[in-house]
Design a protein around this motif. Structure first.
Motif: not given
Ligand code: ASP
Length: 582
Positions: A515-544
């Motif tokens: 909250m303090k940091a927001f007081k010193y000029g916070a740009p509008p921002h956004g993001g995302i996070a992907f689960g690497l393990d699950r993504w690799v499992a999917l491409f690998n055809g693994s169930d786990s």
């Protein structure tokens, strides 16, 4: 020198070449006057030959090596009379002149081949042996390749990979924290990050407008299928962006990965489905859209005909399983058992067989005429030969149960082809989730998620209706990633904490720094996070996801190889100012 070549690279064009190879003994065979060894490393297998007559001592030495011995050989590449088209080196073999045993091996507890006789527990205990198996290597190599492509793509777009700390204070991703006691500060603890969420937001305030990191996250969650207490995220954040910018950038990254790693192209934009629609049509916020079989609301068509179960229900919904009208009584009974399982928790299931001859046979024939059932069939676009499955009850629960049933029927009808990929975005999530017991609101994503533009005023009057500026990437029924546009001003963030039941002091104590940091000029921002393990499992055809982690823990969160978690000794406890209370 240990090797001039690896065990997977020699071909017929190298006939006559003197080579040195090192690797593991996969198999020793004696055949006629010859002894053969299959020598393996991660690149492949090369056949070694020892002539029992020309060098009896060497042959004997070869026969004495056991599975998984590590040996170094010198020899000559020759053409095989008995070629093996199954392996890339199958045209050649090495006539061995010299062999040195570099390391002996005990008899391994399971066979180290494509298919092994070892169960999962034993393979996890001896993970370093399991890692030698080509199927396991395939996942590990794929993981590397994907990580590499992600780094390439993002670096080309001027993203910076920046590390954030592990020893921090609690982060709010909705799980329990793993904590680390501090020796230097009596009675104080670090928490391990459930994600780098607050740090990446602070990096935006720090001016690093495009950030990513492949990083471990730690969540102390109860046993749930295929969860790991530590897992890897592709964590990303951008400044001066709106939702559209994020979706465009990461849709491009997703397509890049599909193209480079899987050789699959998506010429069209990924579908975007609002959360409410996804729940209504698929009973899930991570729908598998490789197949249709949408859920239909047949409340109006089925109520007020004297069937009390439906009449008393808030909602009656149905799906149509193509071509399954031939299901026997036993098969429909099994389906009823399926929906009654605790994971789904439904009370029952009504079925309607739309027979090939156009007649209907249902479990509710007493209450509904064929004309009534025909209206259901029409609503579902069912054809003769199809099976209609109906569930009723409280709306959201029934939709979820129908969603599970839909997946099961999709599985049975072979509609969930592992070689087919159906990515999509889920958008417009609710901002809050209400705890049924306490009535308390929780952030559906996390407390830093901004409401959708134009919905700020609803926050006071109808918080439950507020939509979040949040999104998930879903592929084949898996949530692969999720993120949001963030709140970037103190007042809004304070209001959010208030709605989430934080006291002013509580919010200050946990998130005061942000909250303090927001007081010193916070740009509008956004993001995302992907689960690497699950993504690799999917491409690998693994169930786990365990299949694509080098050293995974078992389902109970234990590392069976190093035997962790474990007790620590008295002195360590004393140093850490801790006492174990049994
Ligand atoms: N920190 C979030 C998560 O771990 C992702 C995000 O909002 O970027 O789910």
């Amino acid at each position: 020198m240990y090797r001039t070549h690896n065990c997977g690279e020699l071909r017929i064009n190298k006939l006559g070449t003197e080579v040195t190879l090192s690797g593991w003994v996969q198999k020793v065979r004696k055949l006629g006057g010859m002894t053969f060894i299959d020598l393996r490393d991660r690149y492949g297998i090369t056949q070694l030959v020892f002539n029992d007559e020309t060098d009896a001592a060497l042959s004997e030495k070869a026969q004495k090596t056991g599975r998984e011995f590590v040996v170094k050989i010198n020899g000559t590449v020759t053409e095989r009379s008995n070629k093996n088209p199954e392996i890339p080196t199958g045209d050649i073999e090495i006539i061995v002149k010299k062999m040195e045993v570099l390391s002996k091996s005990e008899i391994p507890p399971f066979t180290i081949e494509e298919n092994t006789d070892g169960g999962e527990e034993i393979r996890l205990k001896y993970r370093y042996l399991d890692l030698r198996r080509p199927v396991v290597q395939k996942g590990i190599i794929l993981r590397h390749k994907m990580a590499q492509e992600i780094r390439n793509f993002l670096s080309n777009k001027e993203f910076l990979e920046i590390e954030t700390p592990f020893l921090i204070k609690s982060t709010p991703e909705g799980a329990r924290d793993f904590v680390v006691p501090s020796r230097m500060s009596d009675g104080k603890f670090y928490a391990l990050p459930q994600s780098p969420q607050v740090f990446k937001q602070l990096l935006m305030i720090g001016g690093y407008d495009k950030y990513f990191q492949l990083t471990k996250c730690f969540r102390d969650e109860d046993f749930r299928a295929d969860r790991q207490p530590e897992f890897t995220q592709i964590d990303c954040e951008m400044s001066f962006v709106e939702r559209e910018d994020i979706l465009t950038t990461f849709e491009e990254m997703t397509k890049h990965l599909f193209n480079k790693v899987m050789n699959v192209d998506f010429p069209n934009a990924f579908p975007r489905i609002e959360y409410d629609k996804a729940m209504e049509n698929y009973g899930s916020d991570k729908p598998d859209i490789r197949f249709e079989m949408k859920i239909h609301d047949i409340s109006k068509l089925s109520q007020n005909k004297g069937f009390k179960v439906f009449d008393d229900a808030e909602y009656v919904g149905a799906i149509c399983a193509e071509g399954l009208a031939t299901y026997s009584r036993k098969q429909t009974d099994k389906l009823i058992d399926f929906v009654k399982r605790p994971q789904i928790g439904a009370k029952g299931l009504v079925y309607v067989k739309y027979n090939e001859d156009g007649t209907f046979k249902s479990s509710v024939d007493k209450f509904y005429s064929p004309e009534d059932l025909k209206t259901w069939a029409e609503a579902l676009s069912a054809k003769p030969g199809d099976l209609i499955l109906v569930m009723s009850g409280e709306k959201s629960k029934t939709l979820t149960a129908l969603g599970e049933l839909r997946l099961e029927m999709g599985e049975r009808l072979n509609l969930r082809d592992k070689n087919k990929f159906a990515p999509l975005w889920i958008i417009d999530f609710p901002l809050f989730e209400k705890d049924e017991e306490t009535g308390q609101f929780h952030a559906m994503h996390h407390p830093f998620t901004s409401p959708k533009p134009g919905e700020f005023n609803l926050l006071e009057t109808n918080p439950e209706a507020v939509k979040a500026n949040a999104y998930d990437l879903v592929i084949n029924g898996n949530e692969i990633g999720g993120g949001s546009i963030r709140i970037h001003n103190t007042e809004m963030q304070e209001k959010m904490f208030e709605h989430l039941g934080f006291t002013k002091e509580g919010a200050e104590e946990q998130f005061g720094f942000l909250m303090k940091a927001f007081k010193y000029g916070a740009p509008p921002h956004g993001g995302i996070a992907f689960g690497l393990d699950r993504w690799v499992a999917l491409f690998n055809g693994s169930d786990s996801i365990r299949d694509v982690m080098a050293f995974p823990k078992n389902n109970a969160g234990r590392d069976l190889m190093i035997d962790a978690p474990a007790e620590i000794d008295e002195q360590q406890l004393t140093d850490l100012h801790l006492k174990i209370v049994k």
